[in-house]
Design a protein around this motif. Structure first.
Motif, PDB file in Angstrom:
ATOM      1  N   LEU A  11       0.848  -1.185   0.000  1.00 54.62           N
ATOM      2  CA  LEU A  11       0.000   0.000   0.000  1.00 54.62           C
ATOM      3  C   LEU A  11       0.883   1.236   0.000  1.00 54.62           C
ATOM      4  CD1 LEU A  11      -2.777   1.413   0.337  1.00 54.62           C
ATOM      5  CD2 LEU A  11      -2.465   1.123   2.820  1.00 54.62           C
ATOM      6  N   VAL A  12       0.589   2.154  -0.897  1.00 55.28           N
ATOM      7  CA  VAL A  12       1.384   3.379  -0.994  1.00 55.28           C
ATOM      8  C   VAL A  12       0.451   4.539  -1.285  1.00 55.28           C
ATOM      9  CG1 VAL A  12       1.839   3.055  -3.470  1.00 55.28           C
ATOM     10  CG2 VAL A  12       3.435   4.407  -2.077  1.00 55.28           C
ATOM     11  N   GLN A  13       0.824   5.715  -0.829  1.00 57.38           N
ATOM     12  CA  GLN A  13       0.024   6.898  -1.074  1.00 57.38           C
ATOM     13  C   GLN A  13       0.255   7.428  -2.483  1.00 57.38           C
ATOM     14  OE1 GLN A  13       1.020   9.720   2.012  1.00 57.38           O
ATOM     15  NE2 GLN A  13      -0.344   8.754   3.497  1.00 57.38           N
ATOM     16  N   PRO A  14      -0.717   8.122  -3.047  1.00 63.24           N
ATOM     17  CA  PRO A  14      -0.496   8.738  -4.368  1.00 63.24           C
ATOM     18  C   PRO A  14       0.764   9.598  -4.373  1.00 63.24           C
ATOM     19  CG  PRO A  14      -2.796   8.882  -3.768  1.00 63.24           C
ATOM     20  CD  PRO A  14      -2.083   8.353  -2.549  1.00 63.24           C
ATOM     21  N   GLY A  15       1.508   9.468  -5.456  1.00 68.04           N
ATOM     22  CA  GLY A  15       2.779  10.174  -5.557  1.00 68.04           C
ATOM     23  C   GLY A  15       3.958   9.395  -5.018  1.00 68.04           C
ATOM     24  N   GLY A  16       3.680   8.286  -4.364  1.00 64.59           N
ATOM     25  CA  GLY A  16       4.738   7.489  -3.761  1.00 64.59           C
ATOM     26  C   GLY A  16       5.406   6.548  -4.744  1.00 64.59           C
ATOM     27  N   GLY A  65       8.264   7.122 -18.236  1.00 64.66           N
ATOM     28  CA  GLY A  65       8.763   8.209 -17.410  1.00 64.66           C
ATOM     29  C   GLY A  65       8.517   8.016 -15.930  1.00 64.66           C
ATOM     30  N   ARG A  66       7.687   7.041 -15.567  1.00 65.33           N
ATOM     31  CA  ARG A  66       7.400   6.795 -14.145  1.00 65.33           C
ATOM     32  C   ARG A  66       7.939   5.450 -13.687  1.00 65.33           C
ATOM     33  NH1 ARG A  66       2.403   6.246 -12.316  1.00 65.33           N
ATOM     34  NH2 ARG A  66       1.553   5.366 -14.264  1.00 65.33           N
ATOM     35  N   PHE A  67       7.922   4.464 -14.582  1.00 62.37           N
ATOM     36  CA  PHE A  67       8.363   3.113 -14.244  1.00 62.37           C
ATOM     37  C   PHE A  67       9.684   2.822 -14.937  1.00 62.37           C
ATOM     38  CE2 PHE A  67       3.943   0.984 -13.373  1.00 62.37           C
ATOM     39  CZ  PHE A  67       3.624   2.027 -12.514  1.00 62.37           C
ATOM     40  N   THR A  68      10.536   2.065 -14.263  1.00 57.07           N
ATOM     41  CA  THR A  68      11.816   1.673 -14.829  1.00 57.07           C
ATOM     42  C   THR A  68      12.070   0.205 -14.549  1.00 57.07           C
ATOM     43  OG1 THR A  68      12.716   3.898 -14.461  1.00 57.07           O
ATOM     44  CG2 THR A  68      14.286   2.119 -14.898  1.00 57.07           C
ATOM     45  N   GLU A  81      10.889  -0.526 -10.845  1.00 59.04           N
ATOM     46  CA  GLU A  81      10.859   0.639  -9.978  1.00 59.04           C
ATOM     47  C   GLU A  81       9.717   1.531 -10.435  1.00 59.04           C
ATOM     48  OE1 GLU A  81      13.476   0.977  -7.575  1.00 59.04           O
ATOM     49  OE2 GLU A  81      12.113   2.449  -6.687  1.00 59.04           O
ATOM     50  N   MET A  82       8.758   1.779  -9.525  1.00 60.31           N
ATOM     51  CA  MET A  82       7.570   2.555  -9.863  1.00 60.31           C
ATOM     52  C   MET A  82       7.547   3.828  -9.035  1.00 60.31           C
ATOM     53  SD  MET A  82       4.741  -0.510 -10.046  1.00 60.31           S
ATOM     54  CE  MET A  82       4.767  -0.747  -8.270  1.00 60.31           C
ATOM     55  N   SER A  83       7.357   4.955  -9.682  1.00 66.56           N
ATOM     56  CA  SER A  83       7.303   6.220  -8.983  1.00 66.56           C
ATOM     57  C   SER A  83       6.101   7.031  -9.463  1.00 66.56           C
ATOM     58  CB  SER A  83       8.598   7.005  -9.187  1.00 66.56           C
ATOM     59  OG  SER A  83       8.779   7.316 -10.560  1.00 66.56           O
TER      60      SER A  83
END
Length: 126
Positions: A11-16, A65-68, A81-83
């Protein structure tokens, strides 16, 4: 016997950010295509990113641009890696592999080209 084991969901908050890992015993194959898919409730399984044994990477438009994606052949691990996560990224994430060819079909072809699957790891953005 090929095994793919995912880990790292949560579980992660939006933007995390989150980092998923897929452990496999089969990076010793000289030809492969490996990928991350995701499936949200009520939706079809969709490709997120793929990487082949030649190092060619495909990202779905929604994650560019968000996932690597990266791979560590020494550890036999494929990582994602997800950002900048959003609630729309909430899904079960699956690692998939095919060892019959050394390239990946377009992600838009969906899950059919992949022979091996992990059990999935849940990612919830809320």
């Amino acid at each position: 016997h090929v095994q793919l084991v995912e880990s790292g969901g949560g579980l992660v908050q939006p933007g995390g950010s989150l980092r998923l890992s897929c452990a496999t015993s089969e990076f010793t194959y000289s030809t492969y295509c490996m990928a991350w898919f995701r499936q949200a409730p009520g939706k079809e399984r969709e490709g997120v990113v793929s990487i082949d044994s030649q190092g060619t990477i495909q990202y779905a438009d929604g994650v560019k641009g968000r996932f690597t994606v990266s791979q560590d052949s020494g550890e036999n691990t494929l990582s994602l890696e997800m950002s900048s996560l959003t609630p729309e990224d909430t899904a079960m994430y699956y690692c998939a592999a095919d060892y019959s060819i050394g390239y990946c079909h377009p992600l838009t072809m969906g899950p059919e080209p992949y022979t091996y699957w992990g059990q999935g790891t849940q990612v919830t953005v809320s």
